[in-house]
Design a protein around this motif. Structure first.
Motif, PDB file in Angstrom:
ATOM      1  N   SER A   1       7.121  33.443  68.964  1.00 51.68           N
ATOM      2  CA  SER A   1       6.610  31.934  69.514  1.00 51.68           C
ATOM      3  C   SER A   1       7.576  31.528  70.687  1.00 51.68           C
ATOM      4  O   SER A   1       7.510  30.270  70.888  1.00 51.68           O
TER       5      SER A   1
ATOM      6  N   ALA B   1      10.755  31.475  71.211  1.00 50.41           N
ATOM      7  CA  ALA B   1      12.257  31.102  71.297  1.00 50.41           C
ATOM      8  C   ALA B   1      13.100  32.236  71.551  1.00 50.41           C
ATOM      9  O   ALA B   1      12.571  33.364  71.291  1.00 50.41           O
TER      10      ALA B   1
ATOM     11  N   ASP C   1      11.400  26.260  68.774  1.00 51.44           N
ATOM     12  CA  ASP C   1       9.930  26.500  68.259  1.00 51.44           C
ATOM     13  C   ASP C   1       9.759  25.868  66.810  1.00 51.44           C
ATOM     14  O   ASP C   1       8.555  26.197  66.418  1.00 51.44           O
TER      15      ASP C   1
ATOM     16  N   ASN D   1      15.240  32.874  63.857  1.00 54.07           N
ATOM     17  CA  ASN D   1      14.720  33.599  64.857  1.00 54.07           C
ATOM     18  C   ASN D   1      16.261  34.425  65.409  1.00 54.07           C
ATOM     19  O   ASN D   1      16.720  34.369  66.358  1.00 54.07           O
TER      20      ASN D   1
END
Lengths: 955, 471
Positions: free
Chosen positions: B62, B64, B390, B397
């Motif tokens: 995504s 990040a 994100d 993450n």
């Protein structure tokens, strides 16, 4: 290599062997670990067990399959650090002579004294002397020969058994063996021994701090700012271990900037300033005493004044010229935590004329700064402060209304507490942002007597005269050099002319870099530094000093400052070794004895090439200097005896004394093993060592003496009567005192203890490692539990000594514990805090024991005596090795045996005097010499023009 | 009353509880905010190669930042209280793992990972030194007290070599073990093995920072919030003006040094270059991130729990501001004998760990394990409460490994190590499970995590035998 076949098989007792065969399956199962237990020290002696091992040896083939554990590589890695590395330059002729001598004189000795366990098919501890594949292999086993040397000289080998004196080698035989090992097996040339190599040492935190202090005249707390230094061989000054990571470098850059910012003046001239504190003010004669207690009582000092009493304090200032001066006053209102209604007017006057007046009202802490210009004529002037008490402010609203009156009893405590917190919050709010951990109780206490104002003594309000600074005269022509200016700028402020400025910059930076690098700096480097400085001081908004400061930062971040890089004296091209040059020698001396850079005298002597000639006198001078206490004494004892650790070793006083820590037993005696006591212990050890060092007494007194250093607190802790006062001082001990010597000091006794109890094993190991120099190998994995041993004593809590006795009965553990435990148990009369006790686990303590080398002792006094008589040489050698490692900043290996022996011989000749040790270390080959470097004639690689240009163009 | 706290005061500096609370309050405010613009910019620039399927170098699919951290606990754990029951997604937390309940779905408990290089082998005793040295290197530490220290490059540093240029700090090494015992360390091993888990080269440990304030100032600049940017710039300008000169100085020495001296000089040069690069990176990343927090007070907190919390919080801040994507945190060097009077354990950790099956000591060692776990769980919760760029959480993450190089401290074993892998790795991991991996080198996990980070070209790490599947 001669084979065992010709040698008569020596079977001590066939019957004995049979007796043990029954237990063999058990033994074989344990062999794996036993191997580790006996490694590295050629099998610790186990009287009475030789037969067992003989029987085991006949089973050798059956467990040879456990190759993972029987691998020879493991053995090679043990012994002293670099012993595995082969020296390699022995000539073939020397080798064959060494081998011939071995077969002629040494092998018969080994056959006679060692083959019972280490020959003829026996290889206890994986050591046998008759299974080398070749003479070359025999000579290459330096680790083995080093272990032989150590163990035979320490009397550990052959193992001592009662009535076996006839079976032990004579002194002459031991010397024969030792000489062969040193001069033949190791190939040491006594006329020109290898000095070894010292890796460039990064300054450790202590050295960095001290060096900055001496170079810059400012304190820098390296311990707080830099990451801890890793240690090796028990010391934090080992070149190989002092690594440098990007984080270090980042810290060094930041430190360089901070230090220069603090230490180097940014301008050439400043207004003269005189700053005094409140303590320099006197009560006006005839005036009421205005002291509130903080300023020194009624003796007339006026640092802190109560707002409640009228008072005047004065101070005289003298000025030499008529001019404008600035008076800057820093005051502070200091109130009690509780509100105080009193207040005053504080009037500041010069020569009776009011300068300013300030209303002082309650505040927990409030700074008041005022600055006023005055026109003064040359001569004396008086500054005074007068307190004029005023009507107290009306009593503020009381917190009564917050007190709940209708609470059910059961709930009361809870709610009252909540209310208390509210009150506390109010108070804390008023008190600004002062820490409030104690606030809730204070609020709660206020609730107990809510309707009465606090008693008069409970609250107070003082005004403190923090400082009064007089600046002037204002006229520039009377300005003076700022602090520290002359240290860096010998010729005063910089000249105006640009060329002259650059020349001055070169002079200043040459002098500075030379001191910082501890050796002369080449002109290219000076030029580069000047360029850095010029890039700053040619800017309109920057001063000459700021430019120099920037270049100084580069010096402080340079590897030549951060590392001690040594160079040899020039010698003939074919020489392998050379004396370290005089600058290196100056640094070696000063970092060894002072933990800091050489002072001017040392440096000047090095510069004139006179240091070696003056060596003895210089060492004398250096040892007398107070820097030796902060250097060698503090850092060597701090690490050799781990005295540093006393300040934070976790010891739980209540648990040590068996007071339940969980229960709220308020009747229990108050016990403390607190900061001051710990510091006293550290001081005791340091002062004790220093006494022996400075009075050039025998190092024997480090172990055994009739005195120590005590104050009242420490003496009470030790149970020594009739010592009063706070100052530690030399105290002659009562005739029957067990104290005296480092082994009966709190430092050793506590740092070797667990948080809740003593550890005889750790104490014993400590003595072996740090006093006798014959450490045992570390314990094997999967040690049987102390607790399992404990189960064998039914029905009561066994004493530690009993548990250890069971542990020792286990064959697997006995080889090492027979060495450690008697030593450690001798100190059982001292608890984990170093206090005396007569019993442990409600059983009387029996400190008597017998060392593995056969000496008996009844108590710690006798043990100390044994250590300094029968085991004296072991102690001399151990202390010598520790001191030499500390002095060199590297571990020792086989090449150093002659150097160590030379110092030990000197100690013997000179009755163990400290000077014999210190001078011996300093005059030793490893300290005085280094490998000659053919490349050393090459001067520094010149920087490329491009680099120079880049530097110049930088802002 | 509390003797221990007193004694530690001696070694460290006194510390005001209130200041710390203020600091932590400040952090709370910080954590409520999303990642800052300043942090976002470089990150987005660094992520051009990101594809939804795989992500890029240290970037999630995504877009990040993808972070990796390793947290070390000393002396192993009490086995009986550690291992969960059940398996896969259907598992029940054990007593020691209880504090993780709120984030159970965001982590996996890994079983069957070994560090054979920490076993005695031919080296005999020294299990604590080896456990520590092997933990992130998977390599066998050379048994030496001072000469020729060697182990291996650690997983975090391998990753940092490739990922490091994306952030201001290639990696961040932290420790809660700032006070060193003098004298010798474990059984003939240099202390360097016992106090470092990150190794930049086989012979160069990366010294960790244990002082919270210094960590903060390193990351965000010194001084009051409004002055930090300027202070930081000023310092950087000054440093840059010095680097060429000291570099030249170091080079001029090269010609005349012996091998071991050259190695020291190399360490020095590496440091200079890294600072040079960092200065360049910082400039390219624009302004310094503002963590919206007070600078921590001076000194090391006397309370160990508070010290751990602050260091964990700083780690959250470093990740949140994308100051680094790789970190290690040594909570204490293996073999530590730290007592825990704050939970009624006056005996030392090491002493308790050799419990010899005595119930009282087993109970104490379990309590100590639980104490560590509570602080780790608090950290994970913060990571989960913190929103990333994100819109997912920081924890999602990240890849956080928590574990020890010792399995059972009582017997000094190094097989079936206690390991927790928290976070989803931006979707690259499948948390919420208890997975046993038979008996595989822990190093295999390192290779897998480095793969997930997008690190290329590493075929072996320590004693690895392949990649760890099913994570």
């Amino acid at each position: 290599m001669r084979n065992a076949v010709n040698a008569p098989l020596q079977c001590p007792s066939a019957v004995g062997a049979k007796q043990f065969v029954g237990g063999l399956s058990d033994v074989v199962g344990r062999w794996r670990v036993d191997f580790f237990a006996v490694l590295a020290n050629l099998a610790a002696p186990q009287p009475g067990r030789r037969r067992l091992l003989f029987a085991m040896a006949s089973f050798r083939s059956s467990f040879a399959g456990h190759s993972g554990y029987l691998h020879r590589g493991a053995f090679i890695r043990l012994g002293l650090a670099a012993a595995g590395a082969l020296g390699g330059v022995q000539s073939l002729a020397a080798d064959s002579a060494a081998a011939a001598k071995f077969h002629r004189t040494i092998e018969p000795l080994l056959t006679k004294y060692c083959y019972d366990c280490h020959g003829n098919g026996l290889n206890k501890g994986k050591v046998s002397f008759d299974e080398f594949a070749s003479d070359a292999e025999l000579l290459a086993r330096r680790d083995l020969w080093l272990a032989v040397l150590k163990n035979v000289r320490a009397g550990l080998m052959p193992p001592k058994e009662d009535g076996d004196e006839a079976l032990r080698p004579t002194e002459g035989e031991v010397r024969l063996l030792a000489d062969w090992i040193k001069y033949d097996a190791f190939g040491i040339d006594p006329a020109n021994p290898d000095p070894g190599h010292v890796t460039a040492r990064r300054l450790n935190r202590v050295e960095y701090r001290n060096t900055i202090r001496d170079l810059m005249g400012t304190e820098f707390n390296a311990e707080a700012e830099f990451p801890p230094d890793d240690t090796g061989n028990g010391f934090d000054n080992m070149g190989e271990v002092l690594t440098i990571s990007p984080l270090h470098l980042e810290k060094y850059l930041a430190a360089a900037e901070a230090i220069v910012d603090r230490a180097v003046p940014k301008v050439g001239r400043v207004m003269r300033e005189v700053s005094v504190t409140g303590r320099d003010f006197r009560n006006e004669p005839g005036g009421e005493t205005g002291n509130a207690g903080g300023g020194g009582g009624g003796g007339g000092r006026g640092g802190v004044l109560s707002v409640k009493r009228a008072a005047t304090v004065t101070r005289k200032f003298s000025v030499e010229r008529d001019d404008t001066y600035k008076i800057s006053v820093e005051l502070e209102a200091r109130g009690s935590f509780d509100f105080d209604p009193n207040r005053c007017q504080l009037i500041c006057r010069t020569d009776g004329r009011e300068l300013f007046s300030e209303l002082v009202e309650w505040s927990e802490k409030k700074a008041i700064s005022r600055a006023v210009d005055v026109e003064w004529t040359a001569g004396d002037h008086v500054v005074s402060f007068e307190v004029v008490p005023m009507e107290p402010v009306p009593t503020p609203t009381k917190p009564e209304r917050r007190i709940p009156t209708d609470l059910p009893v059961a709930d009361g405590a809870e709610k009252a507490k909540a209310a208390g917190e509210e009150v506390a919050a109010v108070v804390a709010g008023a008190a600004d942002d002062k820490a409030v951990p104690g606030a809730a109780p204070a609020g709660a206490a206020a609730l107990v007597v809510p309707r009465r104002p606090p008693p008069a003594q409970a609250s107070r309000l003082d005004v403190a005269i923090v400082s009064v600074k007089l600046s002037g005269p204002r006229a520039k022509e009377f300005w003076i050099a700022p602090d520290n200016h002359a240290r860096f700028f010998p010729d005063g402020p910089a000249p105006e002319n640009a060329a002259a400025r650059d020349a001055y910059a070169a002079k200043v930076l040459r002098q500075f870099a030379t001191r910082a690098f501890r050796r002369p700096v080449d002109e290219k480097k000076v030029t580069q530094l000047v360029q850095v400085a010029r890039s700053i001081y040619t800017r309109p908004d920057k001063t000459f000093e700021e430019g120099i400061g920037r270049a100084m930062m580069a010096v402080l971040a340079s590897p030549r400052f951060l590392f001690r890089i040594e160079e040899p004296e020039p010698v003939a091209a074919e020489a392998a070794y050379a004396p370290v040059d005089e600058y290196s020698l100056a640094s070696r001396l000063s970092y060894f004895l002072w933990s800091t850079m050489p002072d001017e005298e040392l440096f000047d002597l090095a510069q004139q090439g006179q240091l070696r000639k003056e060596l003895a006198a210089q060492v004398q001078r250096m040892l007398k200097d107070p820097k030796a206490s902060q250097g060698l004494v503090r850092n060597f004892t701090g690490q050799w005896l781990q005295a540093r650790d006393i300040e934070f070793v976790p010891i739980n006083a209540r648990a040590v004394l068996g007071i339940n820590t969980r229960g709220q037993n308020d009747n229990a005696p108050r016990v403390d093993f607190d900061g001051p006591l710990r510091k006293f212990m550290r001081s005791e050890t340091e002062m004790y060592f220093e006494h022996v060092l400075r009075d050039d007494r025998s190092v024997i007194e480090l172990i055994d003496s009739d005195y120590t250093f005590l104050n009242a607190r420490l003496a009470t802790h030790y149970g020594v009567p009739n010592v009063t006062g706070d100052q530690l001082r030399l105290v002659k001990l009562p005739a029957d005192s067990p104290r005296g010597g480092i082994l009966t000091q709190g430092t050793f006794l506590a740092v070797t203890s667990n948080p809740t109890r003593t550890s005889p094993v750790k104490r014993g190991l400590f003595v072996l490692e740090n006093i006798l120099g014959t450490p045992t190998p570390p314990p094997p994995p999967n040690v049987p539990d102390l607790e399992e041993s404990k189960k064998e004593i039914a029905g009561r809590e066994p004493k530690l000594s009993e548990v250890l006795a069971l542990h020792r009965a286990n064959a697997l553990c006995s080889s090492c514990h027979q060495r450690m435990d008697p030593l450690g148990l001798a100190f059982e009369n001292f608890n984990a805090m170093g206090s005396w006790r007569d019993e442990e686990a409600k059983q009387p303590i029996d400190p008597a024991g017998k060392l593995i080398t056969g000496e008996n002792f009844k108590n710690v006094r006798e043990l100390k005596h044994v250590l300094v008589t029968e085991r004296r040489l072991d102690f001399y050698r151990c202390l010598t090795e520790k001191m030499l490692m500390y002095a060199l900043g590297r571990g020792l290996d086989y090449r150093d045996t002659v150097a160590v022996d030379t110092i030990v011989d000197r100690l013997v000749r000179e009755d163990g005097r400290m000077s014999a040790l210190m001078t011996g270390v300093i005059e030793s080959v490893p300290f005085q010499k280094q490998h000659a470097q053919p490349s050393s004639a090459v001067t520094a690689i010149s920087p490329t023009q491009a680099t120079v240009a880049k530097i110049e163009s930088k802002p | 009353m509390n003797h221990h706290a007193r004694s530690r005061d001696l070694a460290t500096q006194r510390h005001l509880a209130l200041n710390r609370r203020q600091f932590l309050r400040g952090l709370g405010a910080c954590l409520a905010l999303p990642v800052f613009e300043s942090a976002l910019t470089p990150m987005l620039r660094a992520a051009p190669a990101a594809t939804p399927a795989t992500g890029g170098l240290a970037v999630t699919p995504s877009g990040a930042p993808l972070r990796m951290a390793y947290v070390y606990i000393p002396n192993g754990v009490h086995q009986k209280n550690w291992w969960p029951t059940g398996e896969g997604a259907d598992f029940t937390l054990s007593p020691t793992l209880q504090p993780l309940a709120p984030v159970q779905g965001s982590l996996q408990v890994l079983g069957g990972l070994d560090h054979k290089c920490a076993d005695p082998g031919n080296d005999g005793a020294g299990d604590h030194a080896r456990a520590n040295a092997t933990f992130l290197t998977g390599a066998r530490a050379r048994k030496t007290d001072s000469a020729d220290i060697a182990v291996g490059v650690s997983v975090d540093q391998i990753a940092a070599q490739q990922v490091g240029h994306l952030t201001r700090f290639p990696s961040l090494e932290l420790s809660c073990d700032g006070v060193r015992k003098s004298g010798r360390c474990d059984s003939g091993y240099s202390c360097a093995y016992q106090y470092n888990i990150s190794w930049a080269s086989a012979s160069t440990p990366v010294a960790p920072e244990s002082n919270p304030r210094l960590v903060f100032e390193r990351l965000f600049g010194a001084g009051a919030p409004g002055e930090r940017q300027a202070n930081f710039r000023l310092r950087q300008d000054t440093q840059r003006s010095l680097l060429d000169l000291v570099l030249d100085d170091a080079h001029s020495l090269e010609g005349r040094l012996d091998r071991s001296d050259k190695q020291k000089l190399d360490e020095y040069l590496t440091g200079v270059r890294e600072i040079e690069q960092r200065i360049q990176r910082t400039e390219s990343f624009g302004s310094l991130p503002d963590p919206h927090a007070e600078t921590p007070p001076e000194g090391i907190p006397a309370d160990y729990g508070a010290h751990m919390d602050i260091m964990f919080d700083l780690l959250v801040m470093a990740f949140q501001t994308d100051s680094t994507r790789i970190s290690t945190l040594l909570l204490a060097g293996d073999g530590t004998n730290r007592p825990f009077p704050q939970i009624g354990i006056p005996e030392g950790h090491h002493y308790c760990s050799h419990h010899k099956t005595k119930a009282e000591l087993m109970d104490k060692i379990a309590q100590i394990d639980l104490y560590y776990m509570q602080h780790f769980a608090r950290f994970l919760k913060k990571m989960e409460e913190t929103k990333d760029v994100d819109g997912r959480t920081l924890l999602q993450n990240s890849m956080i490994v928590y574990g020890s190089g010792c399995a059972d401290g009582n017997r000094h074993t190094h097989s079936n190590l206690p390991v927790i892998l928290a976070g989803s790795g931006g979707g690259a991991l499948t948390p919420g499970r208890f997975v046993t991996h038979g008996s595989q080198p822990m190093s295999n996990l390192f290779l897998t995590l480095n793969d997930r980070m997008g690190v290329k070209g590493v075929t072996r790490l320590g004693d690895s035998s392949g990649r760890l599947a099913n994570v």
